[in-house]
Design an enzyme around this catalytic site. Structure first.
Site, short mmCIF file in Angstrom:
data_model
loop_
_atom_site.label_atom_id
_atom_site.label_comp_id
_atom_site.label_asym_id
_atom_site.label_seq_id
_atom_site.Cartn_x
_atom_site.Cartn_y
_atom_site.Cartn_z
N HIS A 62 0.82 -1.21 0.00
CA HIS A 62 0.00 0.00 0.00
C HIS A 62 0.85 1.26 0.00
O HIS A 62 1.98 1.26 0.49
CB HIS A 62 -0.89 0.05 1.25
CG HIS A 62 -1.78 -1.12 1.39
ND1 HIS A 62 -2.04 -1.71 2.62
CD2 HIS A 62 -2.49 -1.85 0.49
CE1 HIS A 62 -2.87 -2.73 2.45
NE2 HIS A 62 -3.15 -2.84 1.17
N LYS A 72 6.25 6.34 7.09
CA LYS A 72 5.74 5.54 8.21
C LYS A 72 6.90 5.08 9.08
O LYS A 72 8.00 4.81 8.60
CB LYS A 72 5.01 4.30 7.69
CG LYS A 72 3.79 4.59 6.85
CD LYS A 72 3.21 3.32 6.26
CE LYS A 72 2.04 3.62 5.35
NZ LYS A 72 1.55 2.41 4.69
N TYR A 132 1.83 1.58 13.51
CA TYR A 132 2.62 2.47 12.69
C TYR A 132 2.19 3.92 12.83
O TYR A 132 1.02 4.23 12.99
CB TYR A 132 2.67 2.05 11.24
CG TYR A 132 1.37 1.77 10.54
CD1 TYR A 132 0.89 2.64 9.57
CD2 TYR A 132 0.65 0.61 10.80
CE1 TYR A 132 -0.29 2.36 8.90
CE2 TYR A 132 -0.52 0.33 10.13
CZ TYR A 132 -0.99 1.21 9.18
OH TYR A 132 -2.15 0.94 8.52
N ASP A 170 -6.89 -6.11 -1.83
CA ASP A 170 -5.47 -6.20 -2.18
C ASP A 170 -5.23 -7.09 -3.39
O ASP A 170 -4.25 -6.91 -4.12
CB ASP A 170 -4.64 -6.70 -0.99
CG ASP A 170 -4.46 -5.62 0.08
OD1 ASP A 170 -4.87 -4.47 -0.14
OD2 ASP A 170 -3.90 -5.93 1.14
#
Length: 182
Positions: A62, A72, A132, A170
């Protein structure tokens, strides 16, 4: 805090200083001042996310695009994952290359993933909690990604094919070669 380079430009492993005694342990998982001093990067994170997954789950790959691109800082608080970051920045000397790092509650490692990378992970333990920090807010219209089993990237997720669990969303992601095409 120690910083270890991954071989991908700007993507790095962060090893916190852990203080242990018979009662348990303590560590500072994030300190903006130390992060900025050690990495030379901005530590202006604005959103924290957490996920829980079972063995065999693969999430990703992603990214957010444009004005909503996100860096991140990721870690695991329960279990173990194989965390994967792919440099998707056109013109980068490591474009199209990826790193795969085992992150676990036990090793307490963190991975910093710069803006312009696609990111995902597979769960190697019975279950895993994944946390995250993001330096930009999520924007649904800016979502993009790459199919987890892209043949050009050839990522070994360390999960046998018959045990892999991937979301329907996904499974619709595009190959890496089409990431930057409209």
């Amino acid at each position: 805090m120690e910083i270890e380079q991954t071989g991908l430009k700007d993507c790095m492993i962060i090893k916190p200083r852990v203080f242990e005694d018979p009662r348990g342990y303590f560590f500072e998982s994030f300190n903006k001042q130390t992060f900025e001093e050690k990495t030379g990067l901005s530590g202006d994170f604005v959103q924290d996310n957490q996920s829980f997954s079972s063995y065999g789950v693969i999430r990703g790959l992603h990214a957010q695009t444009g004005a909503f691109a996100q860096a991140k800082l990721v870690r695991v608080t329960k279990g173990e994952v194989l965390d994967v970051a792919v440099d998707a920045r056109p013109g980068s000397p490591t474009y199209g290359k990826h790193v795969a790092i085992r992150l676990s509650a036990e090793n307490k490692l963190q991975l910093y993933i710069p803006r312009g990378f696609v990111h995902g992970f597979s769960v190697l333990s019975e279950t895993a909690e994944f946390l995250y920090k993001c330096d930009n807010f999520f924007n649904k219209a800016s979502e993009t990604g790459v199919i987890y089993n892209d043949t050009d990237l050839n990522i070994n997720w360390l999960i046998p094919d018959e045990k892999q669990s991937v979301s329907d969303k996904d499974l619709l992601l595009k190959p890496f070669s089409l990431l930057h095409e409209q």
